[in-house]
Design an enzyme around this catalytic site. Structure first.
Site, PDB file in Angstrom:
ATOM      1  N   SER A 113       0.804  -1.224   0.000  1.00  0.00           N
ATOM      2  CA  SER A 113       0.000   0.000   0.000  1.00  0.00           C
ATOM      3  C   SER A 113       0.836   1.272   0.000  1.00  0.00           C
ATOM      4  CB  SER A 113      -0.955  -0.046   1.190  1.00  0.00           C
ATOM      5  OG  SER A 113      -1.864   1.007   1.129  1.00  0.00           O
ATOM      6  N   HIS A 114       0.719   2.052   1.064  1.00  0.00           N
ATOM      7  CA  HIS A 114       1.371   3.361   1.133  1.00  0.00           C
ATOM      8  C   HIS A 114       2.771   3.277   1.734  1.00  0.00           C
ATOM      9  CE1 HIS A 114      -0.888   2.161   4.586  1.00  0.00           C
ATOM     10  NE2 HIS A 114      -0.048   2.822   5.338  1.00  0.00           N
TER      11      HIS A 114
HETATM   12  C1  G1P Z   1      -4.023   1.560   8.241  1.00  0.00           C
HETATM   13  C2  G1P Z   1      -5.234   2.426   8.419  1.00  0.00           C
HETATM   14  C3  G1P Z   1      -6.488   1.646   8.116  1.00  0.00           C
HETATM   15  C4  G1P Z   1      -6.398   1.030   6.715  1.00  0.00           C
HETATM   16  C5  G1P Z   1      -5.107   0.241   6.583  1.00  0.00           C
HETATM   17  C6  G1P Z   1      -4.901  -0.257   5.158  1.00  0.00           C
HETATM   18  O1  G1P Z   1      -4.063   0.478   9.139  1.00  0.00           O
HETATM   19  O2  G1P Z   1      -5.298   2.955   9.724  1.00  0.00           O
HETATM   20  O3  G1P Z   1      -7.610   2.477   8.226  1.00  0.00           O
HETATM   21  O4  G1P Z   1      -7.486   0.185   6.478  1.00  0.00           O
HETATM   22  O5  G1P Z   1      -3.988   1.064   6.927  1.00  0.00           O
HETATM   23  O6  G1P Z   1      -4.812   0.799   4.239  1.00  0.00           O
HETATM   24  P1  G1P Z   1      -3.270   0.451  10.535  1.00  0.00           P
HETATM   25  O7  G1P Z   1      -1.836   0.705  10.215  1.00  0.00           O
HETATM   26  O8  G1P Z   1      -3.841   1.579  11.354  1.00  0.00           O
HETATM   27  O9  G1P Z   1      -3.571  -0.897  11.107  1.00  0.00           O
HETATM   28 ZN    ZN Z   2      -3.369   1.416  -0.254  1.00  0.00          ZN
END
Ligand code: G1P
Ligand code: ZN
Length: 545
Positions: A113-114
């Protein structure tokens, strides 16, 4: 077809988190590591023989190598066909769209993802079911269990497939079909929005848009959809070529990592009126107006409140859903519309049952994820097109639309504070203490603010009755304010503490107060209750979003 079986031993820690298994590339590239996890997924499947698997990823480092390995293993697992995006590219929402449209058995998405990419950064892998959504916890728990006892994996020996050429080849008896990663997804988006109106908006001389693809997967989608199909001028999409390391950047569309976009929109000489960005795998979004950033929780509320303007949703919303830490702004919209609003744990997988059951139409999270029942993932470009469709009809600026929304519904002033890379044992101590304190908190007063309730969020899925415990500690105050604590489930190093702060302000005269100042009393409560500084040694968060 000759299947080769390779003996292996388990790796510890192959437990999927909020969104699949994410680890450093150097962990994933250990011999057998990826293979063990993929085999453990395949070992949980039943009835995949002869069926279709969708495969693609966000183009990050190791994506190309992993795809060739997975193709050979899919052939051994008995799949009849694999649809793989050209050059191994499929955004997360596009993968979901392809799985649904092609009635595939399931899909594998390669992404962290990010999180940053490159040889020293992150890689990830996630399995999606035939509804196009992430596998539920029962499945991922079973996969984890399997990883702990695995002794062999299977593959069909074959040369690498040329992923640059559309069309079919074979590995053993399995067909590998390289597909255009955009086509099915674009067709779906066209069926939802008023493309003619958006096209007109993008052609107006007084409207200029910039879409920052952050060198991530949505570059090709942005070029194809915004520029080619909708006629936005060339150059509307910036950073539009996916790079294995995202150009050294952090592909997370927030004010910190997309600072360039934010400052371009703040510069009156840029002539820009609308800015947008998406993350590594294209499921998150950021919406920016002229000198005005829309908070994701507000974006969800505005999207819900304007459903009548969007062809696919104009007939009405069945319900809305938000993750627990997401602000309650959308709840107020739902109340006015007389539709249910569901509160789920963090992570898109919890929306799946509600969407499948037709109980919710729109869903969102504070972490820049918004989406609908068109797929079973959050969808960055969907959110951007939704906003463009609103702008095309309302003929107002982004800022005017949000301010008008606040005037009508009140403002849920909201921020998330992240403390990154905390030692895991300290994070565990903090939560143990916090949980122990919960029963004593109700009725306590902090600086005039009284605690109404305090608990550890437990969710019982209204569709399948499954129970998810310890999904975040909530402190609810008498005036409707909230402080929520949880640990990230997507990080790959140490622990990240997330503190979510929210305060409801009805009076429009008080909507202008600087965000962090308005939330300062809640920060003080968070500190008193959780002793963040004392336990972790951190006095300020690393990121405030
Ligand atoms: C984070 C975000 C959550 C999202 C996930 C995937 O997860 O807070 O809302 O669904 O990334 O993009 P976390 O790192 O808080 O578990
Ligand atoms: Zn993503």
């Amino acid at each position: 077809m000759k299947i080769t079986t390779v003996g292996t031993t388990p790796f510890s820690g192959q437990k999927p988190g909020t969104s699949g298994l994410r680890k450093k590339v150097r962990v994933f590239t250990q011999p057998g590591y990826l293979e063990n996890f993929v085999q453990s997924i395949f070992d949980q499947l039943e009835g995949q023989q002869g069926k279709t698997l969708v495969l693609g990823g966000d183009g990050r480092y190791f994506n190309d190598v992993a795809i060739q390995i997975i193709l050979r293993m899919a052939a051994a697992a008995g799949f009849g066909r694999v649809l793989v995006g050209r050059q191994g590219i499929l955004s997360t929402p596009a993968a979901s769209a392809v799985i649904r449209k092609q009635r595939a058995f399931g899909g594998i998405i390669l992404s962290a993802s990010h999180n940053p990419g490159g040889p020293d950064d992150d890689f990830g892998i996630k399995y999606n079911l035939g509804n196009g959504g992430p596998a539920n916890e029962t499945f991922t728990d079973a996969v984890f269990k399997r990883t702990q006892e695995i002794s062999a994996y299977h593959l069909v020996e074959a040369a690498d497939i040329d992923l640059g050429r559309l069309g079919e080849t074979r590995i053993g008896e399995m067909i590998v079909c390289v597909i255009d990663p955009v086509a099915d997804y674009l067709e779906l988006l066209e069926s939802l929005f008023d493309f003619a109106a958006i096209k007109k908006l993008l052609a107006r001389p007084d409207f200029r848009m910039r879409f920052d693809a952050m060198h991530a997967v949505n570059g090709p989608y942005g070029h194809a959809i915004l520029e080619q199909r909708l006629g936005a001028p060339l150059g509307t999409v910036v950073n539009g070529t996916p790079l294995p390391d995202f150009g050294g950047g952090h592909p997370d569309p927030n004010p910190v990592y997309a600072a360039e976009l934010v400052s371009a929109l703040a510069d009156p000489t840029s002539g820009l009126s609308f800015g947008a960005a998406s993350d590594g795998d294209g499921d998150r979004n950021m919406i920016v107006g002229r000198n005005f950033i829309v908070s994701p929780s507000d974006s969800l509320a505005v999207i819900a409140a304007n459903y009548k303007l969007i062809p696919a949703y104009a007939k009405g919303l069945a319900g809305v859903a938000r993750s627990m830490p997401t602000s309650c702004a959308v709840d107020r919209v739902a109340a006015e519309l007389g539709i249910p609003c569901y509160e789920t744990p963090t992570g898109w997988k919890y929306f799946g049952t509600l969407l499948d059951a037709g109980m919710a139409t729109l869903c969102g999270e504070e972490s820049a994820g918004t989406g609908s029942n068109h797929v079973r993932e959050k969808d960055g470009l969907w959110a951007i097109l939704y906003w463009l469709n609103i702008l095309a009809v309302r003929n107002e600026s982004v800022e005017q639309i949000v301010r008008e929304h606040w005037r009508h519904f009140g403002r849920n002033v909201y921020s998330r504070h992240d403390y990154e890379g905390i030692a895991s044992d300290l994070a565990a101590t903090l939560f143990a203490e916090l949980r122990q304190k919960l029963p004593t908190l109700p009725g306590t007063t902090f600086d005039g603010l009284r605690v109404k309730a305090a608990d550890d969020f437990c969710y019982i899925d209204p569709v399948d009755g499954s129970r998810s415990e310890q999904q975040g500690v909530r402190i609810l105050l008498d005036d409707g304010s909230r402080v929520v604590f949880r640990l990230s489930g997507t990080g790959t190093e140490g622990a990240t503490l997330r503190v979510y702060l929210e305060r409801y302000v009805a009076d429009p005269a008080r909507h202008e107060v600087p965000l962090q100042q308005a939330l300062a009393p809640l920060v003080a409560i968070a500190e008193q209750v959780a002793r963040i500084a004392a336990i972790t040694g951190r006095n300020v968060p690393d990121v405030m979003s």
